[in-house]
Write an enzyme that holds these catalytic residues in place. Structure first.
Site, PDB file in Angstrom:
ATOM      1  N   ASP A  12     176.035  76.725  44.143  1.00 42.87           N
ATOM      2  CA  ASP A  12     176.182  77.710  45.643  1.00 42.87           C
ATOM      3  C   ASP A  12     174.987  77.245  46.269  1.00 42.87           C
ATOM      4  O   ASP A  12     173.893  76.894  46.172  1.00 42.87           O
ATOM      5  CB  ASP A  12     175.663  79.086  44.878  1.00 42.87           C
ATOM      6  CG  ASP A  12     176.079  80.331  45.678  1.00 42.87           C
ATOM      7  OD1 ASP A  12     176.547  80.093  46.987  1.00 42.87           O
ATOM      8  OD2 ASP A  12     176.093  81.337  45.331  1.00 42.87           O
ATOM      9  N   ASP A  13     175.352  77.093  47.731  1.00 44.92           N
ATOM     10  CA  ASP A  13     174.736  76.684  48.921  1.00 44.92           C
ATOM     11  C   ASP A  13     174.268  75.541  48.634  1.00 44.92           C
ATOM     12  O   ASP A  13     173.165  74.998  49.289  1.00 44.92           O
ATOM     13  CB  ASP A  13     173.692  77.766  49.093  1.00 44.92           C
ATOM     14  CG  ASP A  13     173.676  79.365  49.610  1.00 44.92           C
ATOM     15  OD1 ASP A  13     175.071  79.147  49.878  1.00 44.92           O
ATOM     16  OD2 ASP A  13     172.949  79.951  49.926  1.00 44.92           O
ATOM     17  N   CYS A  52     179.951  82.454  50.650  1.00 43.83           N
ATOM     18  CA  CYS A  52     180.689  82.010  49.697  1.00 43.83           C
ATOM     19  C   CYS A  52     182.010  82.729  48.982  1.00 43.83           C
ATOM     20  O   CYS A  52     182.754  81.980  48.657  1.00 43.83           O
ATOM     21  CB  CYS A  52     179.467  82.107  48.404  1.00 43.83           C
ATOM     22  SG  CYS A  52     178.491  83.685  48.440  1.00 43.83           S
ATOM     23  N   HIS A 105     182.942  85.068  43.664  1.00 44.57           N
ATOM     24  CA  HIS A 105     181.785  85.604  44.371  1.00 44.57           C
ATOM     25  C   HIS A 105     181.412  86.681  43.371  1.00 44.57           C
ATOM     26  O   HIS A 105     181.713  87.392  42.655  1.00 44.57           O
ATOM     27  CB  HIS A 105     182.152  86.353  45.719  1.00 44.57           C
ATOM     28  CG  HIS A 105     181.058  86.807  46.334  1.00 44.57           C
ATOM     29  ND1 HIS A 105     179.989  86.152  46.369  1.00 44.57           N
ATOM     30  CD2 HIS A 105     180.753  87.952  47.163  1.00 44.57           C
ATOM     31  CE1 HIS A 105     178.979  86.679  47.241  1.00 44.57           C
ATOM     32  NE2 HIS A 105     179.618  87.886  47.421  1.00 44.57           N
ATOM     33  N   ASP A 308     179.993  75.350  47.936  1.00 41.02           N
ATOM     34  CA  ASP A 308     180.906  76.197  48.322  1.00 41.02           C
ATOM     35  C   ASP A 308     180.592  76.535  50.032  1.00 41.02           C
ATOM     36  O   ASP A 308     181.333  76.901  50.879  1.00 41.02           O
ATOM     37  CB  ASP A 308     180.689  77.680  47.765  1.00 41.02           C
ATOM     38  CG  ASP A 308     179.464  78.261  47.754  1.00 41.02           C
ATOM     39  OD1 ASP A 308     178.476  77.755  48.173  1.00 41.02           O
ATOM     40  OD2 ASP A 308     179.286  79.452  47.516  1.00 41.02           O
TER      41      ASP A 308
END
Length: 455
Positions: A12-13, A52, A105, A308
């Site tokens: 994530d990120d 995301c 998510h 993502d």
């Protein structure tokens, strides 16, 4: 040989600062480096949306936001004629579908944790559906430091006046006694346990790591990898927003993160925190990859690693994602096919995460569902060409960007535009809109932008 297994890893990120992409000189990602040395690294891969939920729904459906209607948090599962997802199709084909962590998510409740000064943030899966999986391990609660925020930028004693965006805009060390509680550690633990088993049917093993998403709370040893006085800060021009459209400038400066970070003297600390969170995530990826290598499935498993969406840490005076520039949209994407398939180590051509679905199906010899937007990247991975293939990005309805060759072109909902030659201007400092020398390029790229479907 039976159909290949799939080890599917999303972080994530995770932006383009991983070592194989060379976007940041300090970063240490040994596990990702090893994976890249064995497979194909797509050097210019892009999410379909710098958020995301929208990005992940594109990956799992093989469709752009303009097709799914998911630009932000719009409903997917209840939408009329919704697209069938990757795990559903794999399940139909006889795959055992296992998942752990943030795959679809979900959110941690940092508001409750901050308001009530709790020592953990509880997780809620918002888009995951239990029916997709034969087995799934939900993200564990996240341990939090007691004296928050560690960066001192906000007053949690007056929590009602702290903007929601800042409930988790923090970085620093997690207490050593709580390291084994960290959700990514538990996610990796569940995946490693699954991989050790003997499986009678091919598997799809989806692994969702939350870091390097904010807050950047990691064990101290990962912060120690990056001495604060040796941190390399991003390249930033103070007048960088002078030639961008008003809508882009508003997005970049709302909230005023860069101003806040500079005011509190936290830029180096924040970059240290993000780099440390990348290295922490890399360590968990390493655990999973080592478990695969030691497993019965080692020879016949596809590995795909992706982030993502990207992340700004001051570039273009912006922090976080939620914009249509390079830092917010460029992501890691590494593909390792089964060991009997030889691929090229690096692909320069821009590609999209929407291509993951068809690429996996191509490698597995499965028939794709009709009318998806992605295309198999196996020809590129094997050293071929896909001359007309571009990467499309969207942020909120009506705002689209295209990456093709050396160019990025963006058109906003008010018809304002940006054009960058990334071979000459990799940090997008010079908007070429209005320069007549590039009018033909602008028109050609504009023709590739998608049309938003009617509501």
């Amino acid at each position: 040989m039976s159909r290949p297994n799939i080890l599917f890893i999303v972080a994530d990120d995770l932006n383009s600062w991983i070592a194989p992409l060379g976007r940041h000189p300090d970063v240490k990602t040994p596990a990702i480096d090893l994976l890249a040395s064995r497979g194909t690294t797509f050097l210019h891969a892009y999410c379909t949306a710098p958020y995301c939920n929208a990005s992940r729904m594109s990956v799992f459906s093989g469709c752009l936001p303009t097709t799914t209607g998911v630009y932000h948090n719009e409903p997917f599962w209840r939408a009329p004629h919704r697209r069938i997802t990757l795990p559903e199709k794999l399940h139909e084909a006889g795959y055992f579908c296992f998942g752990a962590g943030k795959v679809f998510h979900g959110v941690f409740d940092y508001a409750d944790a901050g308001r009530n000064r709790t020592r953990s943030a509880q997780w809620t899966d918002t888009e995951n559906r239990s029916a997709l999986w034969d087995e799934f391990h939900v993200t564990a609660a996240e341990p939090l430091p007691s004296e928050r925020p560690l960066n001192g930028m906000f007053d949690f004693d007056d929590f009602q006046n702290v903007a929601p965006m800042n409930h988790h805009f923090d970085w620093g060390a997690v207490e050593p006694t709580r390291e084994l509680e960290m959700p990514d550690f538990k996610t990796a633990e569940a995946v490693c346990s699954f991989l050790k088993k003997q499986h009678k049917q091919p598997f799809f093993c989806a692994t969702g790591f939350y870091k390097p998403h904010l807050p950047w709370y990691v064990p101290q040893r990962f912060l120690d990898l990056y001495p604060i006085d040796k941190i390399t800060l991003p390249f930033v021009k103070s007048d960088d927003l002078d030639d961008v459209p008003a809508i882009a400038k508003t997005w970049a400066l709302s909230p005023p993160d860069h101003e806040t970070v500079l005011k509190h003297g936290q830029w180096r600390n924040a970059v240290q925190g993000y780099l440390a969170a990348i290295s922490y995530c890399d360590s968990q990826i390493g655990r999973v990859l080592a478990a695969l290598d030691a497993s019965p499935a080692a020879e016949n498993t596809i590995v795909v690693l992706w982030g993502d969406n990207g992340f700004h840490l001051g570039e273009k005076l912006h922090w976080r994602k939620f914009v249509l520039w390079e830092e917010a949209t460029r992501v890691p994407f590494i593909l390792l096919p089964p060991r009997n398939i030889v691929t090229s180590p690096r692909v320069e051509q821009p590609v999209s995460l929407v291509d993951i679905f068809p690429t996996l199906f191509d490698l597995c010899g499965l028939e794709l569902p009709p009318d998806i937007d992605g295309r198999s990247l196996v020809p590129l991975a094997r050293g071929g060409q896909m001359e007309d293939h571009a990467a499309i990005m969207t942020w909120l309805r009506g705002n689209h960007s295209v990456r093709l060759g050396r160019w990025r072109y963006t058109r906003y909902s008010d018809l304002s535009e940006e054009l960058y030659d990334l071979s000459a201007d990799p940090y997008e400092w010079n908007n070429l809109i209005g320069d007549t020398r590039f009018e033909e390029v602008r028109l050609g790229l504009a023709d590739r932008l998608p049309t938003d479907r009617r509501v």
